[in-house]
Design a protein around this motif. Structure first.
Motif, PDB file in Angstrom:
ATOM      1  N   ASP A   1       0.800  -1.223   0.000  1.00  0.00           N
ATOM      2  CA  ASP A   1       0.000   0.000   0.000  1.00  0.00           C
ATOM      3  C   ASP A   1       0.834   1.275   0.000  1.00  0.00           C
ATOM      4  OD1 ASP A   1      -2.320  -1.511   0.022  1.00  0.00           O
ATOM      5  OD2 ASP A   1      -2.398  -1.567   2.214  1.00  0.00           O
ATOM      6  N   LEU A   2       2.147   1.150   0.127  1.00  0.00           N
ATOM      7  CA  LEU A   2       3.021   2.324   0.158  1.00  0.00           C
ATOM      8  C   LEU A   2       3.181   2.889  -1.241  1.00  0.00           C
ATOM      9  CD1 LEU A   2       4.925   4.158   1.814  1.00  0.00           C
ATOM     10  CD2 LEU A   2       6.753   2.518   1.329  1.00  0.00           C
ATOM     11  N   ARG A   3       2.938   4.169  -1.366  1.00  0.00           N
ATOM     12  CA  ARG A   3       3.103   4.833  -2.662  1.00  0.00           C
ATOM     13  C   ARG A   3       4.592   5.103  -2.892  1.00  0.00           C
ATOM     14  NH1 ARG A   3      -2.264   8.610  -2.636  1.00  0.00           N
ATOM     15  NH2 ARG A   3      -3.629   6.835  -2.344  1.00  0.00           N
ATOM     16  N   ILE A   4       5.023   4.909  -4.142  1.00  0.00           N
ATOM     17  CA  ILE A   4       6.435   5.068  -4.487  1.00  0.00           C
ATOM     18  C   ILE A   4       6.568   6.066  -5.626  1.00  0.00           C
ATOM     19  CG2 ILE A   4       8.544   3.920  -5.271  1.00  0.00           C
ATOM     20  CD1 ILE A   4       7.290   1.268  -4.235  1.00  0.00           C
ATOM     21  N   LEU A   5       7.443   7.050  -5.418  1.00  0.00           N
ATOM     22  CA  LEU A   5       7.810   8.028  -6.440  1.00  0.00           C
ATOM     23  C   LEU A   5       9.316   7.933  -6.595  1.00  0.00           C
ATOM     24  CD1 LEU A   5       7.126  10.470  -8.272  1.00  0.00           C
ATOM     25  CD2 LEU A   5       7.340  11.921  -6.233  1.00  0.00           C
ATOM     26  N   MET A   6       9.786   7.839  -7.832  1.00  0.00           N
ATOM     27  CA  MET A   6      11.217   7.706  -8.073  1.00  0.00           C
ATOM     28  C   MET A   6      11.767   8.969  -8.713  1.00  0.00           C
ATOM     29  SD  MET A   6      11.468   3.761  -9.286  1.00  0.00           S
ATOM     30  CE  MET A   6      12.751   3.161  -8.208  1.00  0.00           C
ATOM     31  N   MET A   7      13.079   9.176  -8.516  1.00  0.00           N
ATOM     32  CA  MET A   7      13.756  10.317  -9.142  1.00  0.00           C
ATOM     33  C   MET A   7      15.085   9.838  -9.715  1.00  0.00           C
ATOM     34  SD  MET A   7      14.551  12.430  -5.653  1.00  0.00           S
ATOM     35  CE  MET A   7      14.923  11.517  -4.143  1.00  0.00           C
ATOM     36  N   THR A   8      15.479  10.446 -10.832  1.00  0.00           N
ATOM     37  CA  THR A   8      16.746  10.082 -11.448  1.00  0.00           C
ATOM     38  C   THR A   8      17.247  11.195 -12.357  1.00  0.00           C
ATOM     39  OG1 THR A   8      17.963   8.361 -12.639  1.00  0.00           O
ATOM     40  CG2 THR A   8      15.771   8.915 -13.476  1.00  0.00           C
ATOM     41  N   GLY A   9      18.549  11.206 -12.523  1.00  0.00           N
ATOM     42  CA  GLY A   9      19.187  12.126 -13.461  1.00  0.00           C
ATOM     43  C   GLY A   9      19.645  11.404 -14.717  1.00  0.00           C
ATOM     44  N   TYR A  10      19.332  10.122 -14.821  1.00  0.00           N
ATOM     45  CA  TYR A  10      19.801   9.302 -15.937  1.00  0.00           C
ATOM     46  C   TYR A  10      18.628   8.823 -16.782  1.00  0.00           C
ATOM     47  CZ  TYR A  10      23.916   9.085 -12.937  1.00  0.00           C
ATOM     48  OH  TYR A  10      24.981   9.411 -12.146  1.00  0.00           O
ATOM     49  N   ALA A  11      18.633   9.155 -18.064  1.00  0.00           N
ATOM     50  CA  ALA A  11      17.534   8.790 -18.957  1.00  0.00           C
ATOM     51  C   ALA A  11      17.355   7.268 -19.041  1.00  0.00           C
ATOM     52  CB  ALA A  11      17.761   9.370 -20.347  1.00  0.00           C
ATOM     53  N   ALA A  12      18.442   6.520 -19.116  1.00  0.00           N
ATOM     54  CA  ALA A  12      18.349   5.059 -19.226  1.00  0.00           C
ATOM     55  C   ALA A  12      17.713   4.461 -17.968  1.00  0.00           C
ATOM     56  CB  ALA A  12      19.729   4.457 -19.460  1.00  0.00           C
ATOM     57  N   GLU A  13      18.040   5.014 -16.821  1.00  0.00           N
ATOM     58  CA  GLU A  13      17.462   4.524 -15.570  1.00  0.00           C
ATOM     59  C   GLU A  13      15.973   4.848 -15.494  1.00  0.00           C
ATOM     60  OE1 GLU A  13      19.056   2.526 -13.585  1.00  0.00           O
ATOM     61  OE2 GLU A  13      20.842   2.752 -14.807  1.00  0.00           O
ATOM     62  N   ARG A  14      15.612   5.980 -16.055  1.00  0.00           N
ATOM     63  CA  ARG A  14      14.198   6.367 -16.090  1.00  0.00           C
ATOM     64  C   ARG A  14      13.392   5.302 -16.837  1.00  0.00           C
ATOM     65  NH1 ARG A  14      11.544  11.572 -15.686  1.00  0.00           N
ATOM     66  NH2 ARG A  14       9.602  11.481 -16.814  1.00  0.00           N
ATOM     67  N   GLN A  15      13.938   4.819 -17.940  1.00  0.00           N
ATOM     68  CA  GLN A  15      13.255   3.789 -18.721  1.00  0.00           C
ATOM     69  C   GLN A  15      13.133   2.494 -17.922  1.00  0.00           C
ATOM     70  OE1 GLN A  15      11.549   4.167 -21.549  1.00  0.00           O
ATOM     71  NE2 GLN A  15      10.868   2.093 -21.122  1.00  0.00           N
ATOM     72  N   ARG A  16      14.167   2.121 -17.179  1.00  0.00           N
ATOM     73  CA  ARG A  16      14.102   0.914 -16.338  1.00  0.00           C
ATOM     74  C   ARG A  16      12.962   1.023 -15.336  1.00  0.00           C
ATOM     75  NH1 ARG A  16      19.000   0.164 -12.925  1.00  0.00           N
ATOM     76  NH2 ARG A  16      17.834  -1.569 -12.078  1.00  0.00           N
ATOM     77  N   ALA A  17      12.780   2.201 -14.782  1.00  0.00           N
ATOM     78  CA  ALA A  17      11.732   2.402 -13.781  1.00  0.00           C
ATOM     79  C   ALA A  17      10.339   2.253 -14.382  1.00  0.00           C
ATOM     80  CB  ALA A  17      11.883   3.769 -13.121  1.00  0.00           C
ATOM     81  N   TYR A  18      10.171   2.640 -15.631  1.00  0.00           N
ATOM     82  CA  TYR A  18       8.846   2.534 -16.230  1.00  0.00           C
ATOM     83  C   TYR A  18       8.412   1.084 -16.414  1.00  0.00           C
ATOM     84  CZ  TYR A  18       8.226   7.487 -16.791  1.00  0.00           C
ATOM     85  OH  TYR A  18       8.064   8.827 -16.530  1.00  0.00           O
ATOM     86  N   ASN A  19       9.357   0.167 -16.302  1.00  0.00           N
ATOM     87  CA  ASN A  19       8.986  -1.242 -16.332  1.00  0.00           C
ATOM     88  C   ASN A  19       8.321  -1.671 -15.027  1.00  0.00           C
ATOM     89  OD1 ASN A  19      10.031  -1.478 -18.904  1.00  0.00           O
ATOM     90  ND2 ASN A  19      12.058  -2.044 -18.167  1.00  0.00           N
ATOM     91  N   LEU A  20       8.283  -0.768 -14.057  1.00  0.00           N
ATOM     92  CA  LEU A  20       7.678  -1.039 -12.749  1.00  0.00           C
ATOM     93  C   LEU A  20       6.323  -0.348 -12.605  1.00  0.00           C
ATOM     94  CD1 LEU A  20      10.832  -0.416 -10.536  1.00  0.00           C
ATOM     95  CD2 LEU A  20       9.955  -2.607 -11.306  1.00  0.00           C
ATOM     96  N   ASP A  21       5.647  -0.131 -13.706  1.00  0.00           N
ATOM     97  CA  ASP A  21       4.401   0.646 -13.713  1.00  0.00           C
ATOM     98  C   ASP A  21       3.407   0.277 -12.616  1.00  0.00           C
ATOM     99  OD1 ASP A  21       5.217   2.199 -15.799  1.00  0.00           O
ATOM    100  OD2 ASP A  21       4.076   1.121 -17.323  1.00  0.00           O
ATOM    101  N   LEU A  22       3.310  -0.990 -12.278  1.00  0.00           N
ATOM    102  CA  LEU A  22       2.332  -1.400 -11.269  1.00  0.00           C
ATOM    103  C   LEU A  22       2.781  -1.052  -9.846  1.00  0.00           C
ATOM    104  CD1 LEU A  22       1.306  -4.869 -12.720  1.00  0.00           C
ATOM    105  CD2 LEU A  22       0.102  -2.684 -12.934  1.00  0.00           C
ATOM    106  N   LEU A  23       4.078  -0.836  -9.651  1.00  0.00           N
ATOM    107  CA  LEU A  23       4.602  -0.565  -8.314  1.00  0.00           C
ATOM    108  C   LEU A  23       4.773   0.919  -8.013  1.00  0.00           C
ATOM    109  CD1 LEU A  23       7.431  -3.232  -7.918  1.00  0.00           C
ATOM    110  CD2 LEU A  23       5.181  -3.230  -6.862  1.00  0.00           C
ATOM    111  N   ILE A  24       5.144   1.678  -9.031  1.00  0.00           N
ATOM    112  CA  ILE A  24       5.480   3.077  -8.770  1.00  0.00           C
ATOM    113  C   ILE A  24       4.454   4.019  -9.386  1.00  0.00           C
ATOM    114  CG2 ILE A  24       7.942   2.532  -8.662  1.00  0.00           C
ATOM    115  CD1 ILE A  24       8.217   3.982 -11.388  1.00  0.00           C
TER     116      ILE A  24
END
Length: 120
Positions: free
Chosen positions: A74-97
């Protein structure tokens, strides 16, 4: 307002985000890597939001989000990054973040994104 855990390895960014969110009335706890953040999540009273950097030593934000998703669904997750490639990796977590905010960001941008995540 909300209890927010900020996991960020860069001290200047961690302090900036913490001050901004505290100024907006939130109770903020900080950790300098994902492993420290996970310990806080397991040992403190519940948080409303995890705001985590993606690239960190010991345990990165992706690994942290995967653990948090299992242990604290139930914990809401917001991510931050300065790296474009890492941003794309995070979008693979759509259900979690909820979202990924790109660094550098302004005080207003981070506060707006946090408010949006908390009301989603």
């Amino acid at each position: 307002m909300a209890r927010i855990l900020v996991a960020e390895d860069e001290a200047a960014v961690r302090e900036f985000v913490s001050r901004a969110l505290t100024h907006h009335g939130h109770e903020v706890t900080t950790a300098d890597d994902g492993a420290a953040a996970l310990l806080l999540l397991q040992n403190e009273k519940p948080f409303d939001l995890l705001l985590t950097d993606i690239v960190m030593p010991v345990m990165d934000g992706i690994a942290l989000a995967l653990k948090v998703g299992k242990e604290f669904p139930d914990l809401r997750i917001l991510m931050m990054t300065g790296y474009a490639a890492e941003r794309q990796r995070a979008y693979n977590l759509d259900l979690l973040i909820h979202d990924v905010i790109a660094k550098p960001f302004t005080l207003d941008e981070i506060c707006e994104k946090v408010a949006e995540t908390l009301t989603f």
